[in-house]
Design a protein around this motif. Sequence first.
Motif, short mmCIF file in Angstrom:
data_model
loop_
_atom_site.label_atom_id
_atom_site.label_comp_id
_atom_site.label_asym_id
_atom_site.label_seq_id
_atom_site.Cartn_x
_atom_site.Cartn_y
_atom_site.Cartn_z
N GLY A 1 73.35 97.67 48.48
CA GLY A 1 73.97 98.28 49.64
C GLY A 1 72.95 98.73 50.67
N SER A 2 73.39 98.77 51.94
CA SER A 2 72.53 99.19 53.02
C SER A 2 72.24 100.70 52.95
CB SER A 2 73.20 98.87 54.36
OG SER A 2 72.56 99.54 55.41
N ARG A 3 71.07 101.08 53.39
CA ARG A 3 70.71 102.49 53.44
C ARG A 3 70.75 103.03 54.86
NH1 ARG A 3 67.15 99.98 50.14
NH2 ARG A 3 65.50 99.95 51.72
N PHE A 4 71.23 102.22 55.80
CA PHE A 4 71.33 102.69 57.18
C PHE A 4 72.52 103.63 57.33
CE2 PHE A 4 69.33 98.41 57.87
CZ PHE A 4 68.08 98.90 58.23
N SER A 5 72.33 104.68 58.11
CA SER A 5 73.39 105.68 58.27
C SER A 5 74.57 105.17 59.09
CB SER A 5 72.82 106.94 58.94
OG SER A 5 72.29 106.63 60.24
N ASP A 6 74.37 104.12 59.89
CA ASP A 6 75.45 103.60 60.72
C ASP A 6 75.96 102.24 60.24
OD1 ASP A 6 73.12 102.30 61.34
OD2 ASP A 6 73.40 102.37 63.52
N ALA A 7 75.74 101.92 58.97
CA ALA A 7 76.28 100.70 58.35
C ALA A 7 76.92 101.10 57.03
CB ALA A 7 75.18 99.67 58.13
N ALA A 8 78.24 101.07 57.00
CA ALA A 8 78.98 101.53 55.83
C ALA A 8 79.89 100.41 55.32
CB ALA A 8 79.82 102.76 56.19
N PRO A 9 80.22 100.43 54.01
CA PRO A 9 81.17 99.45 53.48
C PRO A 9 82.46 99.46 54.32
CG PRO A 9 80.19 100.69 51.70
CD PRO A 9 79.74 101.37 52.97
N GLY A 10 82.92 98.27 54.66
CA GLY A 10 84.08 98.15 55.53
C GLY A 10 83.72 97.73 56.94
N ASP A 11 82.49 98.02 57.36
CA ASP A 11 82.03 97.50 58.65
C ASP A 11 81.85 95.99 58.55
OD1 ASP A 11 81.92 100.05 59.75
OD2 ASP A 11 79.82 100.36 59.17
N TRP A 12 82.23 95.26 59.60
CA TRP A 12 82.19 93.80 59.53
C TRP A 12 80.78 93.27 59.29
CZ3 TRP A 12 79.10 91.22 62.96
CH2 TRP A 12 78.75 91.87 64.14
N TYR A 13 79.77 94.03 59.69
CA TYR A 13 78.39 93.58 59.57
C TYR A 13 77.71 94.12 58.32
CZ TYR A 13 78.18 98.17 61.82
OH TYR A 13 78.36 99.48 62.13
N TYR A 14 78.41 94.91 57.50
CA TYR A 14 77.75 95.61 56.39
C TYR A 14 77.08 94.66 55.39
CZ TYR A 14 77.03 98.65 52.37
OH TYR A 14 76.48 99.33 51.31
N PRO A 15 77.77 93.63 54.85
CA PRO A 15 77.09 92.74 53.89
C PRO A 15 75.87 92.06 54.50
CG PRO A 15 79.46 92.39 53.85
CD PRO A 15 79.18 93.23 55.05
N ALA A 16 75.98 91.65 55.78
CA ALA A 16 74.87 90.95 56.43
C ALA A 16 73.68 91.89 56.66
CB ALA A 16 75.33 90.36 57.76
N VAL A 17 73.95 93.08 57.15
CA VAL A 17 72.88 94.05 57.40
C VAL A 17 72.21 94.44 56.09
CG1 VAL A 17 72.42 96.41 58.15
CG2 VAL A 17 73.84 94.92 59.56
N SER A 18 72.99 94.61 55.05
CA SER A 18 72.43 94.97 53.75
C SER A 18 71.47 93.90 53.26
CB SER A 18 73.55 95.17 52.72
OG SER A 18 74.42 96.22 53.11
N TRP A 19 71.87 92.64 53.39
CA TRP A 19 71.02 91.54 52.94
C TRP A 19 69.76 91.43 53.80
CZ3 TRP A 19 69.67 86.81 55.29
CH2 TRP A 19 69.03 85.89 54.44
N CYS A 20 69.92 91.53 55.13
CA CYS A 20 68.75 91.45 56.01
C CYS A 20 67.77 92.58 55.75
CB CYS A 20 69.19 91.47 57.47
SG CYS A 20 69.96 89.94 58.05
N GLN A 21 68.29 93.77 55.43
CA GLN A 21 67.42 94.89 55.11
C GLN A 21 66.69 94.62 53.79
OE1 GLN A 21 69.33 98.56 53.89
NE2 GLN A 21 67.72 99.78 54.88
N GLN A 22 67.41 94.14 52.80
CA GLN A 22 66.82 93.87 51.49
C GLN A 22 65.70 92.84 51.58
OE1 GLN A 22 69.32 93.20 47.83
NE2 GLN A 22 68.57 91.11 48.08
N GLU A 23 65.88 91.81 52.42
CA GLU A 23 64.89 90.74 52.53
C GLU A 23 63.83 91.02 53.59
OE1 GLU A 23 64.85 88.61 50.29
OE2 GLU A 23 66.84 89.03 49.45
N GLY A 24 63.91 92.18 54.23
CA GLY A 24 62.90 92.56 55.21
C GLY A 24 62.94 91.76 56.49
N LEU A 25 64.12 91.27 56.87
CA LEU A 25 64.24 90.43 58.06
C LEU A 25 64.43 91.25 59.33
CD1 LEU A 25 66.53 87.59 56.65
CD2 LEU A 25 64.03 87.71 56.71
#
Length: 395
Positions: free
Chosen positions: A268-292
């Motif tokens: 899961g994302s650790r950003f304060s403005d990206a929460a489960p249910g947001d349309w971009y949440y899975p994508a942001v979580s993955w981009c954060q995890q991979e350092g993109l």
Amino acid sequence: MKLIRHWTAAALAALLTACVLITPGLANPEESFADFRIDASGIDVPERTITVVRYSQEGEDPLRPAGTTEYTCKLNRVTGDASFYIQPRSEGVEVVVDYLADLNGDGAYELIDSDSSPMRDTLDQKSILSAVTDGPCAALTSGETYIVSAESLASRYQQALLRGAQALGLEEAAPQSFPLCRVTLRRAPAEPEQDYQRQTYYLELYGKVLVPFDLSPGQWYYNAVEYGLAQGYFSGMEDGRFRPDDPLSRGQLAQVLWTVGGCLESDGSRFSDAAPGDWYYPAVSWCQQEGLIAGYEDGTFAPDTPLTREQLASILYRYARYAGSSLRATADLSQYDDHQAISPWAGDSMRWAVSNRLLTAEDNALRPADTVSRGELAAALYAYDINLGNRNSLW
């Protein structure tokens, strides 16, 4: 879906049952005198209002406008692999095809309203489209199935453009977006004083994919957007547009990269403005995890913030490293008038992006701090696949 053209009668009957039935817009469709069915890998049926200028001719006089009409119709948008199946339910059914085109570029379609129109074809007993130059149209056999391909319609459309422009005294036809055909199934009346019964269908022919209606061939990013849509990298907006000139946001880029990368699961994302249910949440979580795509010092991701050209280059550079693509860069950035405007942290990624034509100069300027558009992202991904990605995936 590829279709084999040689079927048994039973197999064809099954196919016709499975195909999409497009009703003719009658109050009682069951009273229609012929079936019209479409088989295509892509089809949608938006409602569209089109303006048509009718032309008529008396004797040897030149063609003259005879009135302008607006039609609100169901427009069958289909991909170029489409096949159209016509099956009359009674004798005496004819099929005519009018090729609608804005020949003079004034925003209205021209229609030469005559069976001898240079922009009109009829269908014969062998499913062949041909111009009607003399005598009545061919009547089809009740119960028989006639097949017309989008490819044959598109080919005849291009020929009709030349004939139509010549008939109207134009040097050439104005550039067209996508072939628009009006297919009319008509049945001769029982009494001479009665009019034909008609079923009318509007067909707009595309290529390998249906593109949003704010795109047209000739735009510099068209091929790139069409390619990206076909690959599933991105889609249009909810209003049916692609909006290629709109700014590209961080959330949109995250979504595209996640899609290109295979929509993989992540922590899961650790950003304060990206929460489960947001349309971009899975994508942001993955981009954060991979350092993109990094966040901001305050712990936010800021998904709606627009990206600059040098930021896009930097993120795609990181993605290339993640994907194992070449990071080779040979471009000399000093040749560009604004090379000193490139941020120090973006030098390597800009050099790489320019070397592989992910970003191109305009008036000898790279514009590193300019906001990047959705169309520019499409062009960058297209260039990435050509120069660095899977060349076999191109079509």
